[in-house]
Motif scaffolding. Structure first.
Motif: not given
Length: 398
Positions: A132-137, A278-287, A321-331
């Protein structure tokens, strides 16, 4: 990144590799693994190109070499075990069908575990049942352990990832390529030697025998088949299916079928690729395979897992911010994964002919591939694009 808590699902290859790099950047990871201990099964995997560069940066290349299977190459053989074509491990610059560095998946997994368990938390014999992604955790429920909360969760539990499906559900495209393969270990015979052997039988059937570094031999049986759910059958039903398909096929297949019944690591699966928008959604990513499995036919699975983990950890370390990291990882990584998933035209059918004439044609082409001009023309069929990626130079803590 030191304030982040990261939960990784899967303690195979990608998960421990990610934990390693998170640790090098200053973050302790928690890994949860459904198996009660490290998995000892699995076949031979290879390290190529960027993946081998990652292993070198991890300081593990020499250890991996010490545990290599040391296969001298692969021979394509007929029913009488006569060699029709052969490729040494040094062919195509060491990046051909058998790479210079081949290692058992179980050995690679154990080496990664031993390199990470001093600074990573491992939870064996458990699995994630709810996220359950609460937005903060991300609130996480486990099948056996108490609920916990993490800043980030990464699914690294393979192409059939249960963790990924809790968040991404039906957006994941698991695409069968038309081949089903069974893997297992059988007793070694002196005649197995130090070369892998590949035998084609009519009807799109293939069998391989590969010597390992443990005094046993790794066997596989493959057959062309449309998606029909053979991988969901019970193991006994799968073995019965294989006996029906391969009985009478010749070569050493009777020996393989006889040993199959007592193999304790038997595993059958439809060869597939994983495609995700997409390889991420909120605070969850895949690898790794959970995100972009290219299939064993690509020769790129392990290299992608190591490279993806390196890039994901590096981007998390360099972005607040994790969203920036996830975006760059995928790019950064998606073009490399896309190249890996682009199998040569006709694969797998081209390597699994249905007729005797087709097998003769394949062997003729493979023999010709030993000539420099022909080898260059066949490069895309025999050499995976493992070296088409340059690792970003992330600064690391020690």
């Amino acid at each position: 990144m030191t304030h982040r808590s990261v939960l990784i699902a899967g303690a195979g290859i990608a998960g421990p590799a990610l934990a390693h790099w998170l640790g090098r950047h200053g973050t302790q990871a928690t890994l949860v693994e459904r198996a009660p201990a490290l998995r000892e099964g699995g076949q031979t995997v290879d390290l190529r190109g960027a993946g081998r560069d990652v292993a070198r940066r991890m300081g593990l290349e020499r250890t991996l070499q010490d545990h290599a299977t040391r296969e001298e190459g692969v021979r394509f053989v007929d029913a009488a075990n006569r060699t029709e074509a052969a490729f040494a491990s040094g062919a195509f610059g060491g990046q051909g069908p058998i790479a210079e560095l081949e290692i058992l998946r179980a050995d690679l997994s154990r080496i990664l575990y031993e390199a990470t368990h001093p600074h990573a938390e491992y939870l064996f014999g458990d699995e994630i049942t709810q996220l359950s992604d609460t937005g903060k955790k991300v609130d996480v429920s486990f099948r056996y352990g108490p609920d916990r909360a993490f800043d980030l969760v990464v699914a690294a539990d393979g192409a059939r990832s249960r963790t990924r499906d809790l968040i991404f559900g039906g957006t994941t495209d698991i695409r069968a390529v038309g081949l089903t393969t069974a893997y297992f270990t059988i007793p070694r015979r002196p005649s197995d030697g130090t070369w892998a052997r590949w035998h084609n039988a009519t009807g799109g059937r293939t069998a391989t025998l590969r010597p390992d570094n443990r005094g046993t031999t790794r066997a596989s049986l493959s057959y062309l088949s449309p998606p029909r759910g053979d991988e969901r059958l019970a193991p006994d039903a799968q073995k019965k299916l294989l006996r029906g398909l391969f009985t009478g096929a010749g070569w050493e297949i009777p020996r393989i079928l006889a040993a199959m019944d007592t193999a304790d690591d038997f595993f059958l699966d439809a060869v597939s690729q994983v495609r995700m928008p997409s390889w991420s959604r909120g605070r969850v990513a895949v690898v790794g395979d959970a995100a972009y499995c290219a299939s064993p036919l690509s020769g790129m699975g392990t290299s992608l897992a190591l490279t993806g983990s390196y890039v994901l950890a590096g981007e998390l370390a360099h972005h607040a911010h994790h969203s920036d990291a996830f975006t760059r990882y995928e790019r950064i990584l998606r073009p490399y994964a896309t190249r890996a998933q682009k199998l040569p035209p006709g694969v797998p059918r081209i390597a699994s002919p249905r007729t005797r004439a087709g097998i003769r044609t394949l062997n003729t082409v493979l023999r010709a591939a030993s000539r420099p001009r022909v080898a260059q023309a066949l490069n895309r069929f025999l050499v995976p694009p493992a070296d088409t990626f340059t690792l970003p130079p992330y600064g690391l803590q020690r």
